[in-house]
Scaffold this motif. Structure first.
Motif, mmCIF file in Angstrom:
data_model
loop_
_atom_site.group_PDB
_atom_site.id
_atom_site.type_symbol
_atom_site.label_atom_id
_atom_site.label_comp_id
_atom_site.label_asym_id
_atom_site.label_seq_id
_atom_site.Cartn_x
_atom_site.Cartn_y
_atom_site.Cartn_z
ATOM 1 N N GLY A 160 1.800 -2.546 13.040
ATOM 2 C CA GLY A 160 0.559 -3.326 13.188
ATOM 3 C C GLY A 160 -0.649 -2.665 12.577
ATOM 4 N N TYR B 295 0.822 -1.220 0.000
ATOM 5 C CA TYR B 295 0.000 0.000 0.000
ATOM 6 C C TYR B 295 0.860 1.276 0.000
ATOM 7 N N THR B 296 1.996 1.258 0.713
ATOM 8 C CA THR B 296 2.825 2.468 0.746
ATOM 9 C C THR B 296 3.281 2.817 -0.659
ATOM 10 N N VAL C 54 15.129 -5.112 -5.776
ATOM 11 C CA VAL C 54 16.192 -4.102 -5.819
ATOM 12 C C VAL C 54 17.360 -4.607 -4.976
ATOM 13 N N GLN D 38 -8.549 -4.813 8.148
ATOM 14 C CA GLN D 38 -9.291 -3.880 8.994
ATOM 15 C C GLN D 38 -8.827 -2.445 8.766
ATOM 16 N N GLY E 175 -1.473 -0.594 9.867
ATOM 17 C CA GLY E 175 -0.853 0.065 8.720
ATOM 18 C C GLY E 175 -1.757 0.306 7.534
ATOM 19 N N VAL E 176 -2.952 -0.278 7.531
ATOM 20 C CA VAL E 176 -3.777 -0.171 6.332
ATOM 21 C C VAL E 176 -4.100 1.295 6.037
ATOM 22 N N ALA F 122 2.724 -7.535 3.579
ATOM 23 C CA ALA F 122 1.601 -7.434 4.523
ATOM 24 C C ALA F 122 0.335 -6.930 3.836
ATOM 25 N N SER F 123 0.503 -6.092 2.807
ATOM 26 C CA SER F 123 -0.684 -5.484 2.179
ATOM 27 C C SER F 123 -1.598 -6.506 1.515
ATOM 28 N N ASN G 168 -3.155 -9.109 5.091
ATOM 29 C CA ASN G 168 -3.479 -8.630 6.452
ATOM 30 C C ASN G 168 -4.928 -8.938 6.845
ATOM 31 N N GLY G 169 -5.301 -8.461 8.038
ATOM 32 C CA GLY G 169 -6.652 -8.721 8.537
ATOM 33 C C GLY G 169 -7.721 -7.951 7.784
ATOM 34 N N GLU H 30 8.870 -4.413 -7.716
ATOM 35 C CA GLU H 30 8.414 -5.330 -6.654
ATOM 36 C C GLU H 30 9.244 -6.613 -6.712
ATOM 37 N N ALA H 31 9.787 -6.989 -5.552
ATOM 38 C CA ALA H 31 10.653 -8.171 -5.500
ATOM 39 C C ALA H 31 9.896 -9.442 -5.872
HETATM 40 C C1 LIG Z 1 -1.028 -10.852 9.005
HETATM 41 C C2 LIG Z 1 -1.137 -9.361 9.113
HETATM 42 C C3 LIG Z 1 -2.345 -8.807 9.513
HETATM 43 C C4 LIG Z 1 -2.470 -7.413 9.575
HETATM 44 N N1 LIG Z 1 -3.700 -6.877 9.814
HETATM 45 C C5 LIG Z 1 -3.876 -5.539 9.741
HETATM 46 C C6 LIG Z 1 -5.157 -4.975 9.837
HETATM 47 O O1 LIG Z 1 -6.175 -5.680 9.910
HETATM 48 N N2 LIG Z 1 -5.271 -3.611 9.821
HETATM 49 C C7 LIG Z 1 -4.181 -2.816 9.720
HETATM 50 O O2 LIG Z 1 -4.307 -1.583 9.733
HETATM 51 N N3 LIG Z 1 -2.935 -3.325 9.555
HETATM 52 C C8 LIG Z 1 -2.762 -4.660 9.536
HETATM 53 N N4 LIG Z 1 -1.530 -5.189 9.326
HETATM 54 C C9 LIG Z 1 -0.418 -4.276 8.983
HETATM 55 C C10 LIG Z 1 -0.507 -3.798 7.527
HETATM 56 O O3 LIG Z 1 -0.897 -4.844 6.681
HETATM 57 C C11 LIG Z 1 0.845 -3.245 7.090
HETATM 58 O O4 LIG Z 1 1.233 -2.253 8.000
HETATM 59 C C12 LIG Z 1 0.838 -2.639 5.685
HETATM 60 O O5 LIG Z 1 0.195 -3.472 4.761
HETATM 61 C C13 LIG Z 1 2.266 -2.344 5.250
HETATM 62 O O6 LIG Z 1 2.252 -1.929 3.905
HETATM 63 P P1 LIG Z 1 3.608 -1.588 3.164
HETATM 64 O O7 LIG Z 1 3.263 -1.214 1.787
HETATM 65 O O8 LIG Z 1 4.367 -0.567 3.961
HETATM 66 O O9 LIG Z 1 4.449 -2.930 3.227
HETATM 67 P P2 LIG Z 1 4.167 -4.338 2.528
HETATM 68 O O10 LIG Z 1 2.749 -4.519 2.202
HETATM 69 O O11 LIG Z 1 4.806 -5.377 3.382
HETATM 70 O O12 LIG Z 1 4.911 -4.224 1.140
HETATM 71 C C14 LIG Z 1 6.297 -4.183 1.005
HETATM 72 C C15 LIG Z 1 6.631 -4.738 -0.372
HETATM 73 O O13 LIG Z 1 7.984 -4.407 -0.679
HETATM 74 C C16 LIG Z 1 8.538 -5.500 -1.377
HETATM 75 N N5 LIG Z 1 9.994 -5.406 -1.253
HETATM 76 C C17 LIG Z 1 10.740 -5.534 -0.129
HETATM 77 N N6 LIG Z 1 12.042 -5.394 -0.421
HETATM 78 C C18 LIG Z 1 12.131 -5.157 -1.751
HETATM 79 C C19 LIG Z 1 13.220 -4.962 -2.634
HETATM 80 N N7 LIG Z 1 14.498 -4.982 -2.225
HETATM 81 N N8 LIG Z 1 12.956 -4.749 -3.959
HETATM 82 C C20 LIG Z 1 11.669 -4.710 -4.398
HETATM 83 N N9 LIG Z 1 10.601 -4.932 -3.595
HETATM 84 C C21 LIG Z 1 10.829 -5.143 -2.276
HETATM 85 C C22 LIG Z 1 7.928 -6.719 -0.720
HETATM 86 O O14 LIG Z 1 7.999 -7.866 -1.546
HETATM 87 C C23 LIG Z 1 6.502 -6.247 -0.447
HETATM 88 O O15 LIG Z 1 5.613 -6.595 -1.492
HETATM 89 C C24 LIG Z 1 -1.352 -6.570 9.290
HETATM 90 C C25 LIG Z 1 -0.131 -7.140 8.943
HETATM 91 C C26 LIG Z 1 -0.023 -8.519 8.835
HETATM 92 C C27 LIG Z 1 1.282 -9.111 8.419
#
Ligand SMILES: Cc1cc2nc3c(=O)[nH]c(=O)nc-3n(C[C@H](O)[C@H](O)[C@H](O)COP(=O)(O)OP(=O)(O)OC[C@H]3O[C@@H](n4cnc5c(N)ncnc54)[C@H](O)[C@@H]3O)c2cc1C
Length: 428
Positions: free
Chosen positions: A367, A39-40, A210, A74, A369-370, A67-68, A71-72, A59-60
């Protein structure tokens, strides 16, 4: 191509079709290169593309692999540590800004779902459930705090009888309903956002980890087989980033949390468990969270594994939690069980910042993060936009040193001024 597949989850099994994106195998250029398609990264990409900048996302594994996509689901407002805790760290005035932003992430999600017609089973309403009177007092304080920061008209405290009407269990003392909370199919939200990125002209590459970032202007972002030269970089790898940037790894810790999904429940059982189809999280430090899927499964998560080692038997950890809340599910089959990593920070507050002049990052929402990640994408796009347009407009103007250096700049300037005013007087 052999991109690391999505974890075997209910979400992967019910994902909307999405064409696998090619691996990066050439040298390309863009205004912004984003590392990570969670999502970020996706929210950053959409906001940047909407403002007219060119974007490449690397994307790796697969889009939504982290996590995106697991996740749950929520949609929870505010941050992992609430605004009062931020106020103690940054002071009242600065905390006001966080108060304004605390409810923005959910609005961004709804805006994207609407504008890009993302089919992700969006439902409104989230419940914080108290297991004892101390937690209930905390929820009363939370309501007052959120309302003080402008979140009016959305919150409703529920006593023991009130919560029994929205959650079919007798384990709770009461709760707080946030009507602007809610839930989504997280992977389909990510895939719909990726579709939006493509529709806006963004480029996305999967199976393109990367391996190095060469700092500079432009920065060069390298994968095993290609590279992107970009004026700006956004690092959005969160708990899956590993040691690409050791300075980010040093201030965070990946943690695992586990989710199980039941077989589809009958309408009567689903209606008994969650009659309003709200999502629920309890108020424990290591909390349980659950909700119904669009096809009446109960998706139940909980537990934290510090350091993110994958547990051998997820069902053995989560099922007893689920049965404590809903004993009537004792004979229900579990169809899916998976684990995923979120990134914990010591303060439990997210970390957003910049390395050098043009490498931005956001990580560590600990935790919740959505919503935050969607907000982060917008904030990062705003700062890069200002940088790329208004700041760079000024920055491109030459900065000449005064002749004569520090010692002689005054007399030299005076002589110059005298010469030009003499010319004015002489009319030449
Ligand atoms: C099981 C679970 C349940 C959760 N439930 C909730 C919830 O219900 N509500 C809530 O608010 N939050 C929840 N969270 C937290 C939330 O999902 C995360 O905080 C959020 O999705 C993080 O998003 P992100 O984009 O920062 O990271 P991510 O979604 O983890 O994405 C990071 C991406 O970067 C990629 N990447 C990493 N390194 C590299 C590289 N070197 N080169 C290229 N790509 C790379 C990865 O493959 C990955 O796809 C939960 C988390 C988990 C694990």
């Amino acid at each position: 191509m052999t991109a690391l597949p999505h974890t075997s989850s209910y979400y992967a099994a019910s994902a909307k079709p999405f064409e696998l994106q090619a691996q990066l195998t050439e040298s390309i250029e863009a205004d912004v290169c984003i590392i990570g398609a969670g999502y970020t990264g996706l929210s950053s990409a959409i906001h940047l593309l909407e403002s007219g900048l060119s974007v490449v996302v690397l994307e790796a594994a697969r889009i939504g692999f982290g996590a995106s996509g697991r996740n749950g689901g929520q949609i929870v407002n505010s941050f992992s540590r609430d605004i009062d805790s931020i106020e103690r760290t940054v002071g009242k005035e600065n905390a006001r800004i966080f108060g304004e932003m605390a409810f923005e992430g959910g609005r961004i999600i709804r805006r994207l779902v609407k504008d890009y017609q993302i089919d992700c089973d969006l439902k409104d309403g989230g419940v914080f459930a108290a297991l004892n009177s101390k937690q209930m007092h905390h929820l009363e304080d939370q309501k007052a705090l959120w309302e003080r920061h402008g979140h009016h008209g959305w919150l409703e405290l529920m006593d023991n009888n009130g919560i029994a009407k929205v959650v079919g269990t007798d384990v709770y003392t009461g709760g707080l309903l946030d009507k602007s909370g809610g839930h989504i199919h997280p992977l389909n939200l990510a895939l719909g956002e990726a579709q939006a990125v493509l529709s806006l002209g963004g480029k996305m590459y999967e199976d393109s980890a990367v391996v190095d970032i060469v700092q500079g202007e432009p920065a060069v972002v390298k994968t095993a087989k290609g590279q992107v030269k970009a004026k700006y970089v956004i690092v959005a790898g969160n708990a899956y980033l590993s040691n690409l940037l050791p300075q980010l790894q040093a201030k965070s810790m990946p943690c695992g949390t586990q989710v199980i999904t039941t077989e589809p429940l009958s309408d009567e059982v689903a209606q008994r468990l969650l009659p309003q189809d709200y999502c629920v999280e309890d108020c424990n430090y290591l909390l349980d969270y659950y909700r119904l899927s669009a096809d009446n499964r109960l998706i139940y998560g909980g537990g934290v594994v510090y350091g993110a080692r994958d547990p051998a038997d997820i069902e053995a950890i989560i099922r007893p939690k689920m049965l404590k809340t809903f004993p009537e599910l004792a004979s229900v089959k579990i169809d899916f069980a998976w684990t995923g990593n979120f990134l914990l920070t010591l303060s439990r507050l997210p970390q957003m910042g910049r390395i050098g002049t043009n490498i931005y990052y956001s990580q560590g929402c600990s935790g919740h993060g959505v919503t935050y990640t969607h907000l982060a994408g917008k904030v990062l796009s705003e700062v890069i936009n200002a940088h790329a347009t208004r700041f760079d407009a000024f920055a491109q103007l030459p900065h000449y040193p005064f002749p004569g250096g520090h010692a002689l700049r005054v007399p030299f300037s005076a002589i110059g001024a005298w010469y030009y005013s003499l010319r004015d007087k002489l009319g030449v």
